[in-house]
Every structure is written in C-alpha cells, then in structure tokens.
Design a protein around this motif. Structure first.
Motif, PDB file in Angstrom:
ATOM      1  N   LEU A  72     -59.801  20.549  -7.904  1.00 41.42           N
ATOM      2  CA  LEU A  72     -60.890  21.399  -8.376  1.00 41.42           C
ATOM      3  C   LEU A  72     -61.725  21.808  -7.174  1.00 41.42           C
ATOM      4  N   SER A  73     -62.093  23.078  -7.109  1.00 39.43           N
ATOM      5  CA  SER A  73     -63.030  23.520  -6.070  1.00 39.43           C
ATOM      6  C   SER A  73     -64.050  24.459  -6.695  1.00 39.43           C
ATOM      7  N   VAL A  74     -65.265  24.374  -6.175  1.00 42.68           N
ATOM      8  CA  VAL A  74     -66.374  25.203  -6.644  1.00 42.68           C
ATOM      9  C   VAL A  74     -67.029  25.826  -5.418  1.00 42.68           C
ATOM     10  N   SER A  75     -67.250  27.130  -5.473  1.00 46.54           N
ATOM     11  CA  SER A  75     -68.001  27.800  -4.415  1.00 46.54           C
ATOM     12  C   SER A  75     -69.058  28.686  -5.071  1.00 46.54           C
ATOM     13  N   VAL A  76     -70.163  28.873  -4.354  1.00 45.53           N
ATOM     14  CA  VAL A  76     -71.284  29.645  -4.881  1.00 45.53           C
ATOM     15  C   VAL A  76     -71.678  30.691  -3.847  1.00 45.53           C
ATOM     16  N   GLU A  77     -71.881  31.928  -4.304  1.00 47.78           N
ATOM     17  CA  GLU A  77     -72.359  32.991  -3.421  1.00 47.78           C
ATOM     18  C   GLU A  77     -73.798  32.696  -3.042  1.00 47.78           C
ATOM     19  N   SER A  78     -74.018  32.351  -1.781  1.00 43.89           N
ATOM     20  CA  SER A  78     -75.360  32.042  -1.296  1.00 43.89           C
ATOM     21  C   SER A  78     -75.365  32.110   0.222  1.00 43.89           C
ATOM     22  N   PRO A  79     -76.434  32.658   0.820  1.00 43.78           N
ATOM     23  CA  PRO A  79     -76.512  32.674   2.280  1.00 43.78           C
ATOM     24  C   PRO A  79     -76.781  31.286   2.879  1.00 43.78           C
ATOM     25  N   MET A  80     -77.198  30.344   2.039  1.00 40.90           N
ATOM     26  CA  MET A  80     -77.495  28.972   2.463  1.00 40.90           C
ATOM     27  C   MET A  80     -78.504  28.938   3.618  1.00 40.90           C
ATOM     28  N   ILE A  81     -79.598  29.652   3.424  1.00 39.00           N
ATOM     29  CA  ILE A  81     -80.723  29.626   4.358  1.00 39.00           C
ATOM     30  C   ILE A  81     -81.895  28.964   3.629  1.00 39.00           C
ATOM     31  N   PRO A  82     -82.916  28.499   4.338  1.00 40.45           N
ATOM     32  CA  PRO A  82     -84.023  27.800   3.662  1.00 40.45           C
ATOM     33  C   PRO A  82     -84.643  28.574   2.502  1.00 40.45           C
ATOM     34  N   ALA A  83     -84.710  29.885   2.598  1.00 35.95           N
ATOM     35  CA  ALA A  83     -85.332  30.680   1.533  1.00 35.95           C
ATOM     36  C   ALA A  83     -84.397  30.946   0.353  1.00 35.95           C
ATOM     37  N   ASP A  84     -83.096  30.772   0.538  1.00 33.38           N
ATOM     38  CA  ASP A  84     -82.122  31.079  -0.519  1.00 33.38           C
ATOM     39  C   ASP A  84     -80.883  30.200  -0.334  1.00 33.38           C
ATOM     40  N   HIS A  85     -80.849  29.103  -1.090  1.00 34.37           N
ATOM     41  CA  HIS A  85     -79.705  28.186  -0.975  1.00 34.37           C
ATOM     42  C   HIS A  85     -79.409  27.506  -2.311  1.00 34.37           C
ATOM     43  N   VAL A  86     -78.304  26.801  -2.347  1.00 31.32           N
ATOM     44  CA  VAL A  86     -77.900  26.049  -3.538  1.00 31.32           C
ATOM     45  C   VAL A  86     -78.470  24.642  -3.422  1.00 31.32           C
ATOM     46  N   ARG A  87     -79.176  24.189  -4.460  1.00 33.30           N
ATOM     47  CA  ARG A  87     -79.711  22.821  -4.485  1.00 33.30           C
ATOM     48  C   ARG A  87     -78.688  21.822  -5.010  1.00 33.30           C
ATOM     49  N   ARG A  88     -78.063  22.192  -6.165  1.00 30.25           N
ATOM     50  CA  ARG A  88     -77.107  21.276  -6.811  1.00 30.25           C
ATOM     51  C   ARG A  88     -75.986  22.069  -7.462  1.00 30.25           C
ATOM     52  N   ILE A  89     -74.841  21.412  -7.542  1.00 29.71           N
ATOM     53  CA  ILE A  89     -73.721  21.929  -8.322  1.00 29.71           C
ATOM     54  C   ILE A  89     -73.315  20.813  -9.281  1.00 29.71           C
ATOM     55  N   GLY A  90     -73.250  21.132 -10.570  1.00 26.37           N
ATOM     56  CA  GLY A  90     -72.802  20.176 -11.577  1.00 26.37           C
ATOM     57  C   GLY A  90     -71.524  20.672 -12.223  1.00 26.37           C
ATOM     58  N   VAL A  91     -70.591  19.746 -12.473  1.00 18.44           N
ATOM     59  CA  VAL A  91     -69.336  20.094 -13.134  1.00 18.44           C
ATOM     60  C   VAL A  91     -69.271  19.311 -14.445  1.00 18.44           C
ATOM     61  N   PHE A  92     -68.969  20.010 -15.544  1.00 15.30           N
ATOM     62  CA  PHE A  92     -68.986  19.423 -16.885  1.00 15.30           C
ATOM     63  C   PHE A  92     -67.672  19.722 -17.596  1.00 15.30           C
TER      64      PHE A  92
END
Length: 155
Positions: A72-92
C-alpha cells in the motif's frame, strides 16, 4: 508483599506463549469482532470536519492473492513547506478487526507527503486514506481490494 518486576525471560516467555496460542487456533476460528465502525474511526481522526475527495493518491493492488501482506502506498499533493504541508495521513478499512490501519504524522521537514507499507486485510474491502493538511482541511481517496486468501483471523 512487594511486587516483582518481570525480568526479560518472563516477558519473552509470555510473548512466545501468546504467539503460540494464536498460531495454534483452530482453522475455522471466527474472526475477532470489530472494535468500532469505520465511520467512528474516521470521525475520531477528523472530528466534525468535512472530508473532501482529491489531493490524495492511494495505490494498492485491486486483486490480492494473500491478505497477509498487501503493499500500500499513499501520496498527497502538497508543497510540504511550513505554510502548506501534510500533518497526518490515516488509513482505514471496512472489515479488519480494527478499522484504523495506520496513522502517520508528517511535517514540512518530510520533504514529500508519501508513505509506503504492507498491511493485512481480513477480506475483500474498501480502503480509505485521509490526509489532514496544515490549514485544517481533510482530503481523501479510496480503493477496493479483492482478497482471495483472507488474513486477520486471530481469535
């Protein structure tokens, strides 16, 4: 009377006994009951926030021969900079004994919002990945997997 602190040998013996008990369960043993619904696990993750489809890509094989080890792999469209990043990813999931498969905490230092692992699937079911962004929004993607040999049948 003073309580004895368990030593390493006793802890390992107890763990080995638990593993042996699970391994020797009858072949037709019923799966453990679910601990909570998928919806309640997702609500525990996201609270009352709206969860929108998009920005998340969930990759897993649509047909799984053995549910004991499913990539399983998960990716998220995000620049990953301090102003715009992913905090958490949950899989259910819908049918495993525990609906929350994994929660990964990220930050801008991660560089990319991408995780990969292997999971166990009890049966054919829908898997959902949800990403919490730094602005408090939630994004999701889902995928179905057909499992021919089920896993997660401890009990």
């Amino acid at each position: 009377m003073t309580a004895q602190r368990p030593d390493r040998r006793r802890v390992l013996a107890g763990a080995a006994g638990t593993v042996l008990a699970v391994a020797l369960r009858p072949a037709g043993a019923a799966p453990l009951p679910r601990t909570e619904t998928t919806e309640s696990a997702i609500r525990r993750f996201a609270g009352t926030s709206a969860i929108r489809p998009g920005r998340v890509t969930l990759d897993l094989p649509p047909l799984v021969e053995n549910g004991n080890t499913v990539p399983l792999s998960v990716s998220v469209e995000s620049p990953m900079i301090p102003a715009d990043h992913v905090r958490r990813i949950g899989v259910f999931n819908e049918r495993n004994p525990q609906p929350n498969v994994v929660t990964v905490h990220l930050g801008p230092e991660a560089g990319r919002a991408q995780v990969a692992t292997r999971i166990r699937l009890a049966d054919s079911q829908r898997i959902t990945a949800i990403a919490e962004m730094s602005d408090g929004t939630y994004w999701s993607a889902s995928a179905d997997a057909i499992v021919t040999l089920a896993a997660c049948l401890e009990g």
